[in-house]
Design an enzyme around this catalytic site. Sequence first.
Site, short mmCIF file in Angstrom:
data_model
loop_
_atom_site.label_atom_id
_atom_site.label_comp_id
_atom_site.label_asym_id
_atom_site.label_seq_id
_atom_site.Cartn_x
_atom_site.Cartn_y
_atom_site.Cartn_z
N ASP A 12 -20.47 -7.84 -13.77
CA ASP A 12 -19.45 -5.96 -13.83
C ASP A 12 -19.20 -6.21 -13.23
OD1 ASP A 12 -19.04 -4.68 -16.00
OD2 ASP A 12 -21.58 -4.27 -15.97
N ASN A 14 -15.28 -5.69 -13.59
CA ASN A 14 -13.52 -5.48 -13.79
C ASN A 14 -12.56 -4.14 -14.02
OD1 ASN A 14 -14.56 -7.84 -12.62
ND2 ASN A 14 -14.24 -9.21 -15.18
N TRP A 17 -13.22 -1.57 -11.44
CA TRP A 17 -12.35 -2.12 -10.02
C TRP A 17 -11.01 -2.05 -10.70
CZ3 TRP A 17 -8.32 -5.77 -9.02
CH2 TRP A 17 -8.51 -6.68 -7.50
N ARG A 25 -6.65 -2.97 -17.03
CA ARG A 25 -8.13 -3.27 -16.93
C ARG A 25 -7.77 -4.50 -16.33
NH1 ARG A 25 -12.70 -1.31 -18.44
NH2 ARG A 25 -13.23 -2.48 -19.00
N HIS A 29 -9.45 -8.51 -14.48
CA HIS A 29 -10.75 -9.24 -15.46
C HIS A 29 -10.17 -11.03 -13.90
CE1 HIS A 29 -12.92 -7.01 -17.58
NE2 HIS A 29 -11.96 -6.92 -18.71
N SER A 57 -19.50 -10.82 -24.00
CA SER A 57 -20.71 -10.62 -25.26
C SER A 57 -20.43 -10.71 -26.18
CB SER A 57 -21.32 -9.50 -24.41
OG SER A 57 -21.25 -8.50 -24.53
N GLU A 59 -21.07 -8.15 -27.86
CA GLU A 59 -20.64 -7.31 -28.09
C GLU A 59 -19.39 -6.80 -27.23
OE1 GLU A 59 -23.57 -7.59 -27.14
OE2 GLU A 59 -24.64 -7.54 -29.20
N ARG A 63 -14.09 -4.33 -28.15
CA ARG A 63 -13.45 -3.45 -26.67
C ARG A 63 -11.81 -3.72 -27.24
NH1 ARG A 63 -14.42 -5.02 -21.17
NH2 ARG A 63 -16.86 -4.28 -20.84
N LEU A 123 -23.64 -29.28 -9.39
CA LEU A 123 -24.07 -28.12 -10.12
C LEU A 123 -23.99 -27.97 -11.47
CD1 LEU A 123 -24.65 -24.91 -9.49
CD2 LEU A 123 -22.08 -25.02 -9.48
N ARG A 180 -26.44 -8.76 -11.34
CA ARG A 180 -25.80 -7.90 -11.82
C ARG A 180 -25.29 -7.42 -10.77
NH1 ARG A 180 -25.50 -5.03 -17.88
NH2 ARG A 180 -23.55 -4.41 -17.79
N GLU A 199 -36.37 -12.39 -11.48
CA GLU A 199 -36.34 -11.52 -10.66
C GLU A 199 -34.54 -10.94 -10.63
OE1 GLU A 199 -38.63 -10.56 -8.78
OE2 GLU A 199 -40.59 -12.01 -8.96
C1 IPE Z 1 -22.01 -6.82 -20.13
O1 IPE Z 1 -21.05 -6.17 -19.55
C2 IPE Z 1 -21.21 -8.28 -20.67
C3 IPE Z 1 -20.46 -9.09 -19.65
C4 IPE Z 1 -20.56 -8.90 -17.92
C5 IPE Z 1 -20.10 -10.06 -19.80
P1 IPE Z 1 -20.52 -5.16 -20.50
O2 IPE Z 1 -20.10 -3.99 -18.90
O3 IPE Z 1 -20.32 -5.53 -21.85
O4 IPE Z 1 -21.82 -4.16 -20.36
P2 IPE Z 1 -22.06 -2.78 -21.17
O5 IPE Z 1 -21.78 -2.65 -22.25
O6 IPE Z 1 -22.02 -2.07 -19.81
O7 IPE Z 1 -23.79 -2.48 -20.90
C1 IPE Z 2 -16.98 -7.90 -16.99
O1 IPE Z 2 -16.66 -6.02 -16.58
C2 IPE Z 2 -15.90 -8.05 -17.82
C3 IPE Z 2 -16.37 -8.32 -18.95
C4 IPE Z 2 -17.19 -7.63 -19.49
C5 IPE Z 2 -15.78 -9.22 -20.35
P1 IPE Z 2 -15.98 -4.72 -17.31
O2 IPE Z 2 -14.24 -4.85 -18.02
O3 IPE Z 2 -17.60 -4.93 -18.29
O4 IPE Z 2 -15.62 -3.66 -16.50
P2 IPE Z 2 -15.96 -2.38 -16.26
O5 IPE Z 2 -18.03 -2.42 -16.42
O6 IPE Z 2 -15.53 -2.10 -17.40
O7 IPE Z 2 -15.87 -1.45 -15.31
MG MG Z 3 -18.05 -3.35 -17.92
#
Ligand code: IPE
Ligand code: IPE
Ligand code: MG
Length: 240
Positions: A12, A14, A17, A25, A29, A57, A59, A63, A123, A180, A199
């Site tokens: 999480d 990206n 960053w 954004r 990635h 995910s 969800e 986006r 692996l 995470r 854990e």
């Molecule tokens: C969780 O991250 C999904 C992935 C890392 C692929 P999200 O950025 O989507 O999660 P929320 O929305 O902050 O909970």
């Molecule tokens: C994780 O980074 C990648 C995916 C969920 C696909 P995010 O895109 O969620 O980055 P933030 O959380 O918005 O910074």
């Molecule tokens: Mg995120």
Amino acid sequence: MNQLTHVAIIMDGNGRWATERGMPRWKGHEAGADAVRRATKAACRHEISHLTLFAFSSENWRRPAKEVHILFSLLRRYLESETAALVEKGIRLSAFGRRDRLPAAVLQSLLFAEERTRGGERLHLRLALDYGARHEFIEAARSLAREAARGIILPDQIDEDLFEKRLSSGVVPPPDLIIRTSGERRLSNFLLWQAAYSELYFCPRLWPDFEERDFDKAVEDYALRQRRFGSTRRAVCLAG
Ligand code: IPE
Ligand code: IPE
Ligand code: MG
């Protein structure tokens, strides 16, 4: 010493960053793919047998379409450029989650990568793709209910083992450690069944900044944890 066979990572941060750097954004990635390589290398170094990465995910479809499109293009690029290296390193790649909504080109690259890397024994790198635990539970419940309705199984035969076998995330040892990144402290619908006794380790770094030494730190922290699985420490020690 705690055994460590399976590490799962919620990659999480990206977007943040990239935003911090005044970039779109998707640049985050893109940079995240290098962090995947570093995490995989660290997992091999620690002789872990399973590494599960949350890549997309169920969800994440919420986006903007453009971001989703770029994410899948980058995933395809990763699969196509990485397959040969994975074979060479003895890494088996597979994905779990829904496949019916993946873009056709991504599915094709994924099937190719899974087929080519099938023999990897060093692996098992597992990608959670279009994955959400709640959807996975519903699918498992439906498949068992259908069989019960047809008289193939009795409702009372449904136990933890049978339910687990219906999960799309597959029958592999549950993650010992879930990392995470980005400082968020939640599971976001990731491996809710398997995480029962995992854990949890929260790393403040954003995913594109994740280094091998961050992986090492998580492993060191994990080694100091007392895992009791509902029992007492003494009973766990005697059993182990
Ligand atoms: C969780 O991250 C999904 C992935 C890392 C692929 P999200 O950025 O989507 O999660 P929320 O929305 O902050 O909970
Ligand atoms: C994780 O980074 C990648 C995916 C969920 C696909 P995010 O895109 O969620 O980055 P933030 O959380 O918005 O910074
Ligand atoms: Mg995120």
